[in-house]
Design a protein around this motif. Structure first.
Motif, PDB file in Angstrom:
ATOM      1  N   MET A   1       4.563  -2.496  -1.596  1.00 21.21           N
ATOM      2  CA  MET A   1       3.493  -1.626  -2.050  1.00 21.21           C
ATOM      3  C   MET A   1       4.103  -0.517  -2.884  1.00 21.21           C
ATOM      4  O   MET A   1       5.140   0.046  -2.524  1.00 21.21           O
ATOM      5  N   LYS A   2       3.469  -0.179  -3.997  1.00 18.55           N
ATOM      6  CA  LYS A   2       3.887   0.930  -4.831  1.00 18.55           C
ATOM      7  C   LYS A   2       2.950   2.108  -4.585  1.00 18.55           C
ATOM      8  O   LYS A   2       1.746   1.936  -4.423  1.00 18.55           O
ATOM      9  N   ILE A  20       3.719  -3.825   6.772  1.00 18.28           N
ATOM     10  CA  ILE A  20       3.247  -4.954   7.555  1.00 18.28           C
ATOM     11  C   ILE A  20       1.789  -5.240   7.193  1.00 18.28           C
ATOM     12  O   ILE A  20       1.108  -4.416   6.567  1.00 18.28           O
ATOM     13  N   ALA A  21       1.296  -6.389   7.605  1.00 18.48           N
ATOM     14  CA  ALA A  21      -0.059  -6.812   7.248  1.00 18.48           C
ATOM     15  C   ALA A  21      -1.144  -5.836   7.697  1.00 18.48           C
ATOM     16  O   ALA A  21      -2.071  -5.548   6.935  1.00 18.48           O
ATOM     17  N   PRO A  22      -1.103  -5.288   8.942  1.00 16.19           N
ATOM     18  CA  PRO A  22      -2.147  -4.333   9.335  1.00 16.19           C
ATOM     19  C   PRO A  22      -2.189  -3.088   8.447  1.00 16.19           C
ATOM     20  O   PRO A  22      -3.259  -2.536   8.199  1.00 16.19           O
ATOM     21  N   VAL A  23      -1.019  -2.644   7.978  1.00 21.54           N
ATOM     22  CA  VAL A  23      -0.995  -1.494   7.071  1.00 21.54           C
ATOM     23  C   VAL A  23      -1.654  -1.850   5.743  1.00 21.54           C
ATOM     24  O   VAL A  23      -2.425  -1.068   5.184  1.00 21.54           O
ATOM     25  N   ALA A  24      -1.357  -3.051   5.240  1.00 18.35           N
ATOM     26  CA  ALA A  24      -1.992  -3.488   3.995  1.00 18.35           C
ATOM     27  C   ALA A  24      -3.513  -3.558   4.147  1.00 18.35           C
ATOM     28  O   ALA A  24      -4.264  -3.172   3.241  1.00 18.35           O
ATOM     29  N   GLN A  25      -3.971  -4.028   5.295  1.00 17.70           N
ATOM     30  CA  GLN A  25      -5.411  -4.101   5.546  1.00 17.70           C
ATOM     31  C   GLN A  25      -6.022  -2.701   5.611  1.00 17.70           C
ATOM     32  O   GLN A  25      -7.119  -2.473   5.082  1.00 17.70           O
ATOM     33  N   ALA A  26      -5.310  -1.762   6.236  1.00 17.77           N
ATOM     34  CA  ALA A  26      -5.817  -0.385   6.313  1.00 17.77           C
ATOM     35  C   ALA A  26      -5.908   0.246   4.931  1.00 17.77           C
ATOM     36  O   ALA A  26      -6.881   0.948   4.610  1.00 17.77           O
ATOM     37  N   ILE A  27      -4.904  -0.012   4.083  1.00 17.02           N
ATOM     38  CA  ILE A  27      -4.925   0.546   2.726  1.00 17.02           C
ATOM     39  C   ILE A  27      -6.070  -0.056   1.919  1.00 17.02           C
ATOM     40  O   ILE A  27      -6.767   0.640   1.169  1.00 17.02           O
ATOM     41  N   LYS A 111       5.797  -2.555  18.032  1.00 23.15           N
ATOM     42  CA  LYS A 111       7.201  -2.866  17.806  1.00 23.15           C
ATOM     43  C   LYS A 111       7.444  -3.400  16.401  1.00 23.15           C
ATOM     44  O   LYS A 111       8.453  -3.115  15.765  1.00 23.15           O
ATOM     45  N   HIS A 112       6.504  -4.181  15.868  1.00 24.80           N
ATOM     46  CA  HIS A 112       6.698  -4.750  14.548  1.00 24.80           C
ATOM     47  C   HIS A 112       6.733  -3.682  13.473  1.00 24.80           C
ATOM     48  O   HIS A 112       7.246  -3.899  12.383  1.00 24.80           O
ATOM     49  N   ALA A 113       6.222  -2.483  13.778  1.00 23.38           N
ATOM     50  CA  ALA A 113       6.232  -1.426  12.783  1.00 23.38           C
ATOM     51  C   ALA A 113       7.167  -0.293  13.126  1.00 23.38           C
ATOM     52  O   ALA A 113       7.540   0.480  12.269  1.00 23.38           O
ATOM     53  N   GLN A 124       8.503   1.304   8.280  1.00 28.49           N
ATOM     54  CA  GLN A 124       8.180   2.397   7.387  1.00 28.49           C
ATOM     55  C   GLN A 124       9.402   3.173   6.943  1.00 28.49           C
ATOM     56  O   GLN A 124       9.319   4.012   6.061  1.00 28.49           O
ATOM     57  N   GLY A 125      10.565   2.898   7.518  1.00 31.24           N
ATOM     58  CA  GLY A 125      11.742   3.658   7.167  1.00 31.24           C
ATOM     59  C   GLY A 125      12.418   3.223   5.889  1.00 31.24           C
ATOM     60  O   GLY A 125      13.337   3.889   5.418  1.00 31.24           O
TER      61      GLY A 125
END
Length: 307
Positions: A1-2, A20-27, A111-113, A124-125
């Motif tokens: 993601m940019k 991760i996929a849930p973050v992409a869905q939230a965005i 854990k995945h994030a 995210q790091g």
């Protein structure tokens, strides 16, 4: 993601993030809800007419909700005071860092994030201004993983405790096979005697699947995932291989390794849960949930031979 940060310092360069996929869905959800044509996260000011979302309103509603249902949840009343989104973020970060219960929750639920590069690369790091840096990430993580695996191998060779549980037994068997193969090579004159690099070379070529984590290590073999608790009754996404990290059950899975460095976290969690369990005004449903959590923690500690 940019992403481009425009608030306060709009001249900062474009950043690249692995998500991760849930973050992409939230965005994507934020983009659909945004009142801006160009920004996913845009401020909603009084200049906009009609109903809209503001973080301050959401916080007030959250506090009212907690106070209204505290007889059910057992939570203490939140007193009237000024609460800002920044305070929420900082408080959660401090709790995650310092409070053992939050450490367990983050590890099991996110854990995945939340884990470091040793567990996976979607965290995210990791960000860099140059997308080409991504090509170096996989190699760097693989080298770091092997370094950790080599450290475990060397400790096991010295007779030190490296982990507990069925997953640890599998790992030690693989280590023993490597040492046996190295001795066979030395006996045949195909390898130098007394050089530990023989074992390390064989270890690097051995198919030994291990994922390092804060609460446990996972030895699930993607080609033979039998016994993986995270996959039981789960809907596996198309094309996914390996464990479902967010469904990890460290205390119950046959692929789990509880290593010595994990024990202080589990012991702190046990102390935290038993203290919470002793509260007299705890609702029955909350008490039952804590009892189950205590049993899981006790199981993990028992596997490590601790009481």
């Amino acid at each position: 993601m940019k992403s481009v940060k425009r608030k306060l310092d709009p001249d900062r360069p474009t950043a690249h993030w692995w998500i991760i996929a849930p973050v992409a869905q939230a965005i994507e959800t934020a983009m659909r809800l945004s009142m801006s044509d160009t920004l996913a996260f845009a401020a909603v000011t009084p200049r906009f007419h009609g109903s809209g979302f503001t973080s301050q309103t959401a916080i007030r509603c959250f506090i009212k909700h907690v106070n209204r249902h505290r007889r059910i949840t057992g939570l203490a009343e939140i007193p009237p005071s000024k609460v800002t989104p920044h305070m929420f973020r900082r408080t959660m970060a401090m709790l995650t860092r310092d409070y053992p219960g939050s450490e367990i929750a983050v590890g099991m639920q996110l854990k995945h994030a939340a884990t470091r590069a040793l567990a996976n690369r979607w965290t995210q790091g990791y960000m860099d201004h140059d997308p080409s840096w991504a090509r170096l990430l996989t190699t760097a993580i693989a080298e770091r993983r092997f370094q950790r695996l080599r450290d475990l191998f060397d400790a096991d060779s010295r007779g030190e405790a490296t982990g507990f549980g069925p997953g640890a037994d599998q790992m030690r068997s693989a280590f023993a096979a490597v040492r046996e193969k190295a001795e066979a090579l030395r006996a045949s004159g195909k390898a130098p005697r007394g050089d530990i690099r023989v074992e390390h070379g064989l270890l690097k070529r051995t198919h030994l699947s291990i994922r390092f984590g804060k609460l446990n290590h996972c030895t699930l073999d993607e080609n033979n995932p039998a016994g993986a608790k995270c996959l039981e009754g789960a809907i596996v996404p198309p094309g996914h291989r390996g464990p479902l990290i967010d469904r990890c059950q460290p205390a119950r899975c046959g692929n789990s390794i509880i290593a010595p460095e994990h024990l202080p976290i589990w012991q702190a969690e046990y102390a935290s849960l038993t203290k919470l369990r002793s509260l007299p005004a705890l609702p029955a449903n909350r008490r039952a949930l804590i009892d189950q959590q205590i049993r899981d923690v006790e199981s993990a500690i028992t596997k490590a031979g601790e009481t």
